[in-house]
Design a protein around this motif. Structure first.
Motif, PDB file in Angstrom:
ATOM      1  N   ASN A  38      77.072  47.170  66.865  1.00 55.30           N
ATOM      2  CA  ASN A  38      76.528  48.345  67.551  1.00 55.30           C
ATOM      3  C   ASN A  38      76.468  48.121  69.062  1.00 55.30           C
ATOM      4  OD1 ASN A  38      74.247  46.801  68.076  1.00 55.30           O
ATOM      5  ND2 ASN A  38      72.918  47.891  66.635  1.00 55.30           N
ATOM      6  N   GLU A  39      75.951  49.117  69.780  1.00 58.03           N
ATOM      7  CA  GLU A  39      75.930  49.074  71.242  1.00 58.03           C
ATOM      8  C   GLU A  39      75.055  47.955  71.784  1.00 58.03           C
ATOM      9  OE1 GLU A  39      75.713  51.681  69.345  1.00 58.03           O
ATOM     10  OE2 GLU A  39      77.620  52.639  69.859  1.00 58.03           O
ATOM     11  N   ASP A  40      74.112  47.462  70.953  1.00 59.71           N
ATOM     12  CA  ASP A  40      73.238  46.367  71.373  1.00 59.71           C
ATOM     13  C   ASP A  40      73.811  45.002  70.997  1.00 59.71           C
ATOM     14  OD1 ASP A  40      71.347  48.177  72.384  1.00 59.71           O
ATOM     15  OD2 ASP A  40      70.435  48.437  70.397  1.00 59.71           O
ATOM     16  N   GLY A  41      75.038  45.005  70.454  1.00 55.70           N
ATOM     17  CA  GLY A  41      75.668  43.744  70.078  1.00 55.70           C
ATOM     18  C   GLY A  41      75.191  43.196  68.756  1.00 55.70           C
ATOM     19  N   GLU A  42      74.520  44.026  67.942  1.00 50.77           N
ATOM     20  CA  GLU A  42      74.021  43.587  66.640  1.00 50.77           C
ATOM     21  C   GLU A  42      74.978  44.011  65.532  1.00 50.77           C
ATOM     22  OE1 GLU A  42      69.240  43.834  66.842  1.00 50.77           O
ATOM     23  OE2 GLU A  42      70.272  45.767  66.999  1.00 50.77           O
ATOM     24  N   THR A  70      70.313  46.645  59.966  1.00 45.71           N
ATOM     25  CA  THR A  70      70.601  45.280  60.407  1.00 45.71           C
ATOM     26  C   THR A  70      70.365  44.280  59.279  1.00 45.71           C
ATOM     27  OG1 THR A  70      68.329  45.072  61.233  1.00 45.71           O
ATOM     28  CG2 THR A  70      70.037  45.759  62.813  1.00 45.71           C
ATOM     29  N   ASN A  76      83.433  47.739  67.761  1.00 42.01           N
ATOM     30  CA  ASN A  76      82.552  48.833  67.366  1.00 42.01           C
ATOM     31  C   ASN A  76      83.144  49.670  66.235  1.00 42.01           C
ATOM     32  OD1 ASN A  76      82.141  49.010  70.830  1.00 42.01           O
ATOM     33  ND2 ASN A  76      80.539  48.263  69.486  1.00 42.01           N
TER      34      ASN A  76
END
Length: 431
Positions: A149-153, A161, A135
């Motif tokens: 990011n926190e969503d793994g993107e 993105t 992160n």
């Protein structure tokens, strides 16, 4: 001899009795403190009898042992010289065996130590890797500042993105750990920033309309191409003002930027920075129609910004320059390396040279980093948050790294990177 043995037996029996008394006292001292005095008194008789019996057995054993020793002694005295040689050889063989056994033990200890050291190093690497999170911000070469990011993107520092939506790009400042130049795409205005974990700290901000392409940092000064732009009303875009642009210096201690006056408005080829000097190529003072016929010049970093440049070599030709800083025995070692259209030359060794359309290369410590795009023939759409990095160690001329990466950073003498699966990995570097 028998008389001698009889006297010796008598002596041993007397010594044995003395030892018996001493042993009894010692045994009493070793009894638990929970044992009462009455229990000790009741056991004296039996204990004394047992001690006498034990000492008698010990005395008989000692007598037999002494007789055997004397017998062996007499045999040795009567033996021939050949027998002595045989005994000496046996001793030598025993010594060799002991040496071999010791060597095996030493090698075994060394193997165990090597395994332990390797395990310790691996554990240390894992521990250090834990200091760097996916992160955190990573640098995508000559492109974006990215993180997971926190969503793994994969996203850039603005949360995009899709990199095509970003309006900033970044360049690494050589000879530093994670100092970058941030440039705006839509409206030129550069910043020099320090990246630590998930934080960006501004070290210097240029005026609007100014941009900067870094060459490297020495001391508290960052050197690079300092460019100026003017807004073209007719085209509706910003254009570089080549008459004002120059090789410049950002003095972080003073919070100011300075330009080398001899380079203002002068078209340069390639530029390399090392301790004490800048070397660059230019054809500004040549009448030749060959636009690639360069001369080689030098700026002295210890002189003022209005100094006259020094001509090093005329008709330098189409050559490329790289600055290199590595360490030898803990001491910084600086070199300017040259390249032609095909190869980079380092102390008689040749390394591949990439043209701009193929990628780029840079010296980091005692390594050459090659940055290229990912294979465009790969299945599926191109991943905009993916680059390819190959590293060659200069001393061994061996490839020590060759992977697709999503970002990198330098920290504590290591290269940390996000692999294709967005995992944080590390690589020890020869700096």
């Amino acid at each position: 001899m028998k008389k001698y043995i009889s006297i010796l037996v008598l002596s041993l029996i007397m010594v044995g009795c003395t030892n018996s008394s001493n042993q009894k006292d010692y045994s009493n001292k070793e009894i638990s403190s929970n044992t009462t005095n009455e229990e000790i008194d009741l056991s004296k008789k039996e204990e004394h009898a047992e001690n006498i019996k034990e000492n008698e057995e010990n005395d008989e054993n000692k007598i037999k042992s002494l007789e055997n020793e004397n017998k062996d002694k007499d045999t040795k005295e009567d033996s021939s010289d050949d027998k002595k040689v045989e005994i000496d050889v046996k001793k030598s063989d025993d010594g060799d065996k002991e040496d071999k056994d010791k060597k095996v033990k030493d090698e075994d200890k060394k193997d165990k130590k090597d395994i332990k050291d390797k395990k310790s190093k691996e554990e240390k690497n894992e521990e250090e890797s834990s200091k760097v999170s996916k992160n955190d911000y990573f640098y995508l070469p000559a492109s974006a500042l990215v993180r997971v990011n926190e969503d793994g993107e994969m996203v850039d520092d603005q949360g995009n993105t899709k990199p095509e939506e970003r309006n900033k790009f970044y360049e690494y400042v050589k000879y530093t750990n994670n100092i970058l130049v941030e440039s705006n795409i839509s409206s030129p205005q550069a910043k020099i920033i320090k990246v630590t974990g998930k934080e960006k700290t501004t070290l210097f901000e240029f005026q609007k309309g100014e941009d900067f392409r870094p060459l490297g940092m020495i001391g508290d000064k960052i050197y690079g191409f300092h460019t100026y732009t003017n807004y073209n009303d007719e085209l509706g875009i910003d254009e570089m003002d080549s008459d004002k642009s120059a090789i410049g210096v950002v003095d972080l201690a003073k919070g100011k930027v300075f330009d080398y006056q001899a380079t203002v408005g002068i078209a340069t080829g390639t530029v390399a920075l090392i301790q004490g000097e800048i070397q660059y190529t230019s054809n500004a003072n040549k009448d030749s129609e060959d636009i690639y016929n360069y001369d080689l010049y030098k700026l002295d970093l210890n002189k003022d910004y209005d100094q006259k440049v020094e001509l090093i070599e005329k008709d330098f030709g189409l050559q490329y320059l790289f600055g290199q800083k590595n360490f030898e025995n803990g001491k910084a070692n600086w070199n300017i390396r040259r390249a032609d259209n095909e190869s980079i030359y380092v102390d008689g060794k040749k390394f591949p040279f990439l043209w701009a359309e193929m990628g780029s290369q840079e010296f980091i410590g005692n390594n050459i980093f090659y940055f290229t795009g990912v294979d465009s023939k790969a299945d599926g759409p191109l991943d905009p948050f993916l680059s390819h990095l190959k590293i060659i160690d200069i001393d061994s001329q061996k490839e020590i790294f060759n992977q697709d990466i999503r970002g990198l950073k330098l920290f504590d003498g290591k290269l940390y990177y996000l692999n294709k699966d967005k995992e944080v990995k590390s690589l020890d570097l020869d700096l």
